[in-house]
Write a protein that holds these residues in place. Structure first.
Motif, short mmCIF file in Angstrom:
data_model
loop_
_atom_site.label_atom_id
_atom_site.label_comp_id
_atom_site.label_asym_id
_atom_site.label_seq_id
_atom_site.Cartn_x
_atom_site.Cartn_y
_atom_site.Cartn_z
N ARG A 131 2.26 11.89 -14.81
CA ARG A 131 3.66 12.23 -14.56
C ARG A 131 4.59 11.14 -15.10
O ARG A 131 5.69 11.42 -15.57
CB ARG A 131 3.90 12.46 -13.07
CG ARG A 131 3.25 13.73 -12.53
CD ARG A 131 3.76 14.08 -11.15
NE ARG A 131 3.40 13.09 -10.15
CZ ARG A 131 2.27 13.11 -9.45
NH1 ARG A 131 1.37 14.05 -9.67
NH2 ARG A 131 2.02 12.18 -8.54
N LEU A 132 4.14 9.89 -15.02
CA LEU A 132 4.97 8.78 -15.50
C LEU A 132 5.12 8.78 -17.01
O LEU A 132 6.05 8.14 -17.55
CB LEU A 132 4.38 7.45 -15.03
CG LEU A 132 4.55 7.14 -13.54
CD1 LEU A 132 3.67 5.98 -13.13
CD2 LEU A 132 6.02 6.84 -13.23
N LYS A 148 0.82 -1.22 0.00
CA LYS A 148 0.00 0.00 0.00
C LYS A 148 0.85 1.27 0.00
O LYS A 148 0.72 2.13 0.88
CB LYS A 148 -0.98 0.00 1.17
CG LYS A 148 -2.00 -1.13 1.13
CD LYS A 148 -3.06 -1.00 2.20
CE LYS A 148 -4.04 0.08 1.88
NZ LYS A 148 -5.19 0.09 2.83
N PRO A 149 1.74 1.42 -0.98
CA PRO A 149 2.57 2.62 -1.03
C PRO A 149 1.75 3.86 -1.36
O PRO A 149 0.72 3.77 -2.04
CB PRO A 149 3.58 2.33 -2.14
CG PRO A 149 2.90 1.30 -2.99
CD PRO A 149 2.04 0.49 -2.07
N PRO A 150 2.18 5.04 -0.90
CA PRO A 150 1.53 6.28 -1.32
C PRO A 150 1.83 6.56 -2.79
O PRO A 150 2.65 5.88 -3.41
CB PRO A 150 2.16 7.33 -0.40
CG PRO A 150 3.51 6.78 -0.09
CD PRO A 150 3.33 5.28 -0.02
N GLN A 151 1.18 7.59 -3.33
CA GLN A 151 1.38 7.90 -4.74
C GLN A 151 2.84 8.16 -5.08
O GLN A 151 3.32 7.77 -6.14
CB GLN A 151 0.50 9.09 -5.14
CG GLN A 151 -0.99 8.81 -5.11
CD GLN A 151 -1.42 7.67 -6.03
OE1 GLN A 151 -1.06 7.64 -7.22
NE2 GLN A 151 -2.17 6.72 -5.50
N GLU A 179 4.92 6.18 -7.92
CA GLU A 179 5.63 6.88 -8.99
C GLU A 179 7.09 6.44 -9.05
O GLU A 179 7.63 6.14 -10.13
CB GLU A 179 5.54 8.39 -8.78
CG GLU A 179 6.11 9.20 -9.92
CD GLU A 179 5.85 10.69 -9.78
OE1 GLU A 179 6.38 11.45 -10.60
OE2 GLU A 179 5.12 11.09 -8.84
N ALA A 180 7.73 6.35 -7.89
CA ALA A 180 9.14 5.93 -7.86
C ALA A 180 9.29 4.49 -8.35
O ALA A 180 10.26 4.16 -9.05
CB ALA A 180 9.69 6.08 -6.44
N GLY A 229 -4.86 -3.51 -3.10
CA GLY A 229 -5.07 -2.73 -1.89
C GLY A 229 -4.82 -1.25 -2.05
O GLY A 229 -5.00 -0.48 -1.11
N CYS A 230 -4.39 -0.82 -3.24
CA CYS A 230 -4.23 0.61 -3.49
C CYS A 230 -4.41 0.87 -4.98
O CYS A 230 -4.43 -0.07 -5.78
CB CYS A 230 -2.88 1.13 -3.00
SG CYS A 230 -1.45 0.44 -3.84
N SER A 231 -4.55 2.13 -5.33
CA SER A 231 -4.87 2.50 -6.71
C SER A 231 -3.95 3.62 -7.16
O SER A 231 -3.72 4.59 -6.41
CB SER A 231 -6.34 2.96 -6.80
OG SER A 231 -6.68 3.31 -8.11
N ILE A 232 -3.41 3.50 -8.36
CA ILE A 232 -2.59 4.57 -8.91
C ILE A 232 -3.50 5.65 -9.47
O ILE A 232 -4.47 5.36 -10.18
CB ILE A 232 -1.60 4.05 -9.96
CG1 ILE A 232 -0.59 5.13 -10.34
CG2 ILE A 232 -2.31 3.49 -11.19
CD1 ILE A 232 0.58 4.62 -11.15
#
Length: 302
Positions: free
Chosen positions: A161-162, A119-122, A126-127, A151-154
């Motif tokens: 940005r990508l 569940k990384p933040p945005q 991105e990284a 469990g998370c959404s981009i």
């Protein structure tokens, strides 16, 4: 970015099959059957194939098995068919290595899922994708957003940005909402090719700017899905809608429980001995198996 209603490119064609991974009776990957199935799917209308994605049970495949599957399918279908490798991981280092290996093995693209469980933040997402894109700059990437599994959404802004990386060319949208396509187009413009990750949402997603589908149902009804896409694109909306409605029972049946349990059972019923899923997934239970059998029989009569 502008949301001008320009048509997006189709870097991998319009109908891609997310291939199951066949297993033999001992639970080993059946590479010979994978090659035969790959050729059949192309004959039935698939423009491209995705190996070792969700439907291919990537979480229970070793990296060696995944590499062997990619090489087998690549050889089986030749250079005229797009072959994408699932190279995602919740470890950035693993995703970088797998994507580099896929490029070296002759993949036409990589399907890279949003990191799961962490569940990384945005900023972390991105990284992560920056590292993957930089590792194989000549390999086109399809980002894969499936929040129900990860469990998370981009976010569309992060995707935008990508796109500074020229190999970030597409996204598989599997959030269950057509709004995801609209928001992506509004943020990223028409250069991003959005593919539906849900067979049941293919037609409405085409209507709001998606270019095609990464399909499960195409294992069974590839020609009919291709006919639906072709009808819609040629302005024959009523015909496309008829296909959409007649295929709905199958779309629902294939997700009556966790994918790829039902589609593997459906292939077995259709004469393809692809084996049971690997644990912790189990074969389809008897009641669901009976329901699926009836759905397939009814579909053949439409």
């Amino acid at each position: 970015m502008s949301s001008a209603a320009a048509l997006s490119p189709t870097p991998f064609g319009r109908l891609l099959t997310a291939m199951v991974t066949p297993f033999d009776l001992e639970g080993h990957v059946d590479l010979a059957l994978a090659g035969r199935l790959a050729r059949y799917l192309v004959e039935e209308g698939s423009d491209g194939l995705v190996v070792c994605g969700t439907t291919g049970e990537s979480p229970t495949l070793t990296w060696k098995e995944q590499h062997q599957l990619l090489e087998t399918v690549r050889q089986a279908v030749g250079s005229g068919v797009k072959v994408l490798a699932g190279t995602g991981s919740n470890s950035t280092a693993e995703a970088v290595e797998a994507t580099s290996q896929a490029a070296a093995a002759g993949a036409d693209g990589a399907l890279v899922v949003v990191p799961y469980y962490n569940k990384p933040p945005q900023e972390g997402l991105e990284a992560h994708f920056q590292a993957v894109a930089a590792a194989a700059p000549d390999l086109p990437l399809m980002l894969y957003n499936i929040p129900g599994r990860t469990g998370c959404s981009i976010s569309p802004k992060t995707v935008s940005r990508l796109m500074q990386y020229r190999n970030v060319v597409s996204l598989k949208a599997a959030s269950g909402s057509t709004d995801e396509v609209t928001q992506l187009r509004m943020e990223c413009g028409s250069r991003l090719a959005v593919y539906s990750g849900d067979d049941g949402l293919l037609l409405p997603m085409l209507a709001v700017g998606a270019v095609g589908v990464v399909s499960v149902a195409s294992h069974l009804v590839g020609r009919r899905l291709k006919a639906m896409i072709d009808a819609y694109l040629s302005g024959q909306v009523a015909i496309a809608l008829d296909h959409h409605e007649k295929l709905q029972p199958l779309f629902k049946a294939l997700f009556m429980t966790t994918n790829p349990i039902p589609v593997k059972a459906a292939l077995e019923l259709s004469g393809w001995p692809v084996g049971s899923p690997r644990s912790p997934l189990l074969p389809l239970n008897p009641a669901m198996h009976d329901s699926l059998s009836k759905t397939l029989l009814a579909l053949r009569q439409t």
